[in-house]
Structure formats: C-alpha cells, structure tokens
Design an enzyme around this catalytic site. Sequence first.
Site, mmCIF file in Angstrom:
data_model
loop_
_atom_site.group_PDB
_atom_site.id
_atom_site.type_symbol
_atom_site.label_atom_id
_atom_site.label_comp_id
_atom_site.label_asym_id
_atom_site.label_seq_id
_atom_site.Cartn_x
_atom_site.Cartn_y
_atom_site.Cartn_z
ATOM 1 N N GLU A 233 -8.570 -11.842 -7.049
ATOM 2 C CA GLU A 233 -7.733 -10.648 -6.935
ATOM 3 C C GLU A 233 -6.551 -10.695 -7.907
ATOM 4 O OE1 GLU A 233 -6.999 -10.425 -2.683
ATOM 5 O OE2 GLU A 233 -9.039 -9.694 -2.324
ATOM 6 N N LYS B 103 0.830 -1.208 0.000
ATOM 7 C CA LYS B 103 0.000 0.000 0.000
ATOM 8 C C LYS B 103 0.868 1.264 0.000
ATOM 9 C CE LYS B 103 -3.792 -2.206 2.579
ATOM 10 N NZ LYS B 103 -4.769 -2.001 3.675
ATOM 11 N N ARG C 203 2.496 -6.106 9.756
ATOM 12 C CA ARG C 203 1.769 -4.990 10.371
ATOM 13 C C ARG C 203 2.251 -4.744 11.798
ATOM 14 N NH1 ARG C 203 -4.104 -6.815 7.898
ATOM 15 N NH2 ARG C 203 -4.009 -5.625 5.953
ATOM 16 N N ASN D 116 -1.849 0.317 6.993
ATOM 17 C CA ASN D 116 -1.313 -0.933 7.546
ATOM 18 C C ASN D 116 -0.441 -1.712 6.560
ATOM 19 O OD1 ASN D 116 -3.370 -1.760 5.950
ATOM 20 N ND2 ASN D 116 -4.605 -2.706 7.559
ATOM 21 N N PHE E 168 -15.863 4.842 6.579
ATOM 22 C CA PHE E 168 -14.441 5.144 6.374
ATOM 23 C C PHE E 168 -13.969 4.915 4.933
ATOM 24 C CE2 PHE E 168 -14.626 0.732 7.967
ATOM 25 C CZ PHE E 168 -13.910 0.060 6.982
ATOM 26 N N ARG F 238 -0.992 -14.513 4.802
ATOM 27 C CA ARG F 238 -1.972 -13.862 5.678
ATOM 28 C C ARG F 238 -1.454 -13.860 7.135
ATOM 29 N NH1 ARG F 238 -6.492 -10.433 4.833
ATOM 30 N NH2 ARG F 238 -7.829 -10.822 6.596
ATOM 31 N N THR G 211 -5.688 -6.743 11.066
ATOM 32 C CA THR G 211 -5.877 -5.475 10.350
ATOM 33 C C THR G 211 -5.255 -4.272 11.068
ATOM 34 O OG1 THR G 211 -7.961 -6.391 9.522
ATOM 35 C CG2 THR G 211 -7.632 -4.005 9.258
ATOM 36 N N TYR H 69 -12.351 -3.318 -2.818
ATOM 37 C CA TYR H 69 -12.912 -3.131 -1.482
ATOM 38 C C TYR H 69 -14.442 -3.071 -1.530
ATOM 39 C CZ TYR H 69 -8.301 -2.460 0.693
ATOM 40 O OH TYR H 69 -7.029 -2.651 1.181
ATOM 41 N N HIS I 169 -1.890 -5.333 1.802
ATOM 42 C CA HIS I 169 -3.117 -6.124 1.651
ATOM 43 C C HIS I 169 -2.677 -7.539 1.296
ATOM 44 C CE1 HIS I 169 -6.872 -7.756 0.118
ATOM 45 N NE2 HIS I 169 -6.145 -8.234 -0.876
HETATM 46 N N1 UDP Z 1 -9.831 -0.314 7.086
HETATM 47 C C1 UDP Z 1 -9.982 0.973 7.591
HETATM 48 N N2 UDP Z 1 -10.772 1.150 8.720
HETATM 49 C C2 UDP Z 1 -11.388 0.115 9.356
HETATM 50 C C3 UDP Z 1 -11.229 -1.199 8.819
HETATM 51 C C4 UDP Z 1 -10.448 -1.379 7.701
HETATM 52 O O1 UDP Z 1 -9.449 1.929 7.040
HETATM 53 O O2 UDP Z 1 -12.082 0.328 10.364
HETATM 54 C C5 UDP Z 1 -8.992 -0.520 5.889
HETATM 55 C C6 UDP Z 1 -7.639 -1.135 6.257
HETATM 56 O O3 UDP Z 1 -6.641 -0.508 5.447
HETATM 57 C C7 UDP Z 1 -7.824 -2.588 5.858
HETATM 58 C C8 UDP Z 1 -8.747 -2.457 4.650
HETATM 59 O O4 UDP Z 1 -9.638 -1.399 4.994
HETATM 60 O O5 UDP Z 1 -6.602 -3.229 5.550
HETATM 61 C C9 UDP Z 1 -9.534 -3.708 4.297
HETATM 62 O O6 UDP Z 1 -10.267 -4.116 5.425
HETATM 63 P P1 UDP Z 1 -10.402 -5.655 5.809
HETATM 64 O O7 UDP Z 1 -11.420 -5.748 6.890
HETATM 65 O O8 UDP Z 1 -10.598 -6.460 4.572
HETATM 66 O O9 UDP Z 1 -8.976 -5.957 6.505
HETATM 67 P P2 UDP Z 1 -7.675 -6.765 5.996
HETATM 68 O O10 UDP Z 1 -8.164 -7.957 5.227
HETATM 69 O O11 UDP Z 1 -6.835 -5.833 5.164
HETATM 70 O O12 UDP Z 1 -6.965 -7.155 7.269
HETATM 71 MG MG MG Z 2 -9.555 -8.063 3.671
#
Ligand code: UDP
Ligand code: MG
Length: 154
Positions: A126, A9, A102, A112, A57, A85, A91, A49, A115
């Site tokens: 993806e 990112k 992270r 973070n 957000f 993962r 997250t 997304y 992805h």
């Molecule tokens: N995100 C955010 N605020 C939140 C939750 C998620 O900005 O409250 C962003 C964050 O960058 C995250 C991305 O949205 O990595 C995708 O969210 P997801 O729940 O899919 O988390 P991930 O799979 O990346 O852990």
């Molecule tokens: Mg995700």
Amino acid sequence: METTFVLLKPSCVQRQLIGEVLNRFERRGLRISGMKMMQLSDEILREHYAHLVDRPFFPSLAASMQASPVVALAISGVDAVQVVRTMTGVTNGREAAPGTIRGDYSMSNQQNIVHASDSTSNAAIELARFFRPEEIFDYTSGMQGYIYGEGECK
Ligand code: UDP
Ligand code: MG
C-alpha cells in the site's frame, strides 16, 4: 522500526477531523514519515479495495471514497502496523471500542474515518501504491529516547 499506511477518508476530511486524527498518532509517539492530499482515481481504488470489488456495496464504497480528497499517510514506529490497526478499531464504527479512532468518531460501517494496513506485507504494498520512494522520509524524532526505552527501538 516499521512503517504502515493510513488513509484519512472523506468522512475524516469532510468532518474536519484531519488534525484531530493526526494528533492521536503523534501523541502516541508514532512518527509521520509521509503525508499528501490526493483525489482517488477509479484505478487506484479498484486496486486498493481489490478484495471488495465484487461485493454489492463496492459502488457505494467507491463513491464514498471519491466524495472529496483523502490524506495518505506513512506512519512509522516499532510495530507500527499492529499499533495503528489497534488504534483504528474494528470496521464498523458502531461496534468499535471507545478510545479507538472509529469508536470515538464513527457511527458507520462505511464512513469509518480511516483506512489502516492490516499486515506488514500489505503495508509495503500500500505504501508503494500511494507514495513514490522519495515521498517517504526516514528521519529520527528528537524525542525518540523518551518514546522508547533503551534497546527497544530497532
Ligand atoms: N465496507 C463497507 N461495507 C461493508 C464492509 C466494508 O462499506 O460491509 C468498507 C468500509 O469503509 C471498510 C472498507 O470497506 O473500511 C474496507 O473493508 P475491510 O473489510 O478491509 O475493513 P477495514 O480493514 O477497513 O477494517
Ligand atoms: Mg482492510
């Protein structure tokens, strides 16, 4: 062998951590099978997304993802989706375990660093979203015999 999708990112690119994060995947024994820098369009971001477009957000997430180019990666290995993962961590960087990407580089729930696909079915979707088939390379690492034990690599 499985291939997963990773996006470095803007929080990674801007902080000049591309090499550092790539190095972690390579040192683990994962193989980089595709890599390109790109600027995310509104369209691809809304698709990527889709599960978050209705969240409050989302505009701020979209802005953070478009703040600079990103680096798209195809990463291969046995059980690569799960392994990557786990290396990524939860997250919210403040809650992610030390030793995860992270947990070592992020203090944020949004900025973070990476992805990573969360399932094999999403990895396939993806990868197809970000790469043309000819941009993903199926080659054998010369070190494969030292990365996996006999019969482990299928
Ligand atoms: N995100 C955010 N605020 C939140 C939750 C998620 O900005 O409250 C962003 C964050 O960058 C995250 C991305 O949205 O990595 C995708 O969210 P997801 O729940 O899919 O988390 P991930 O799979 O990346 O852990
Ligand atoms: Mg995700």
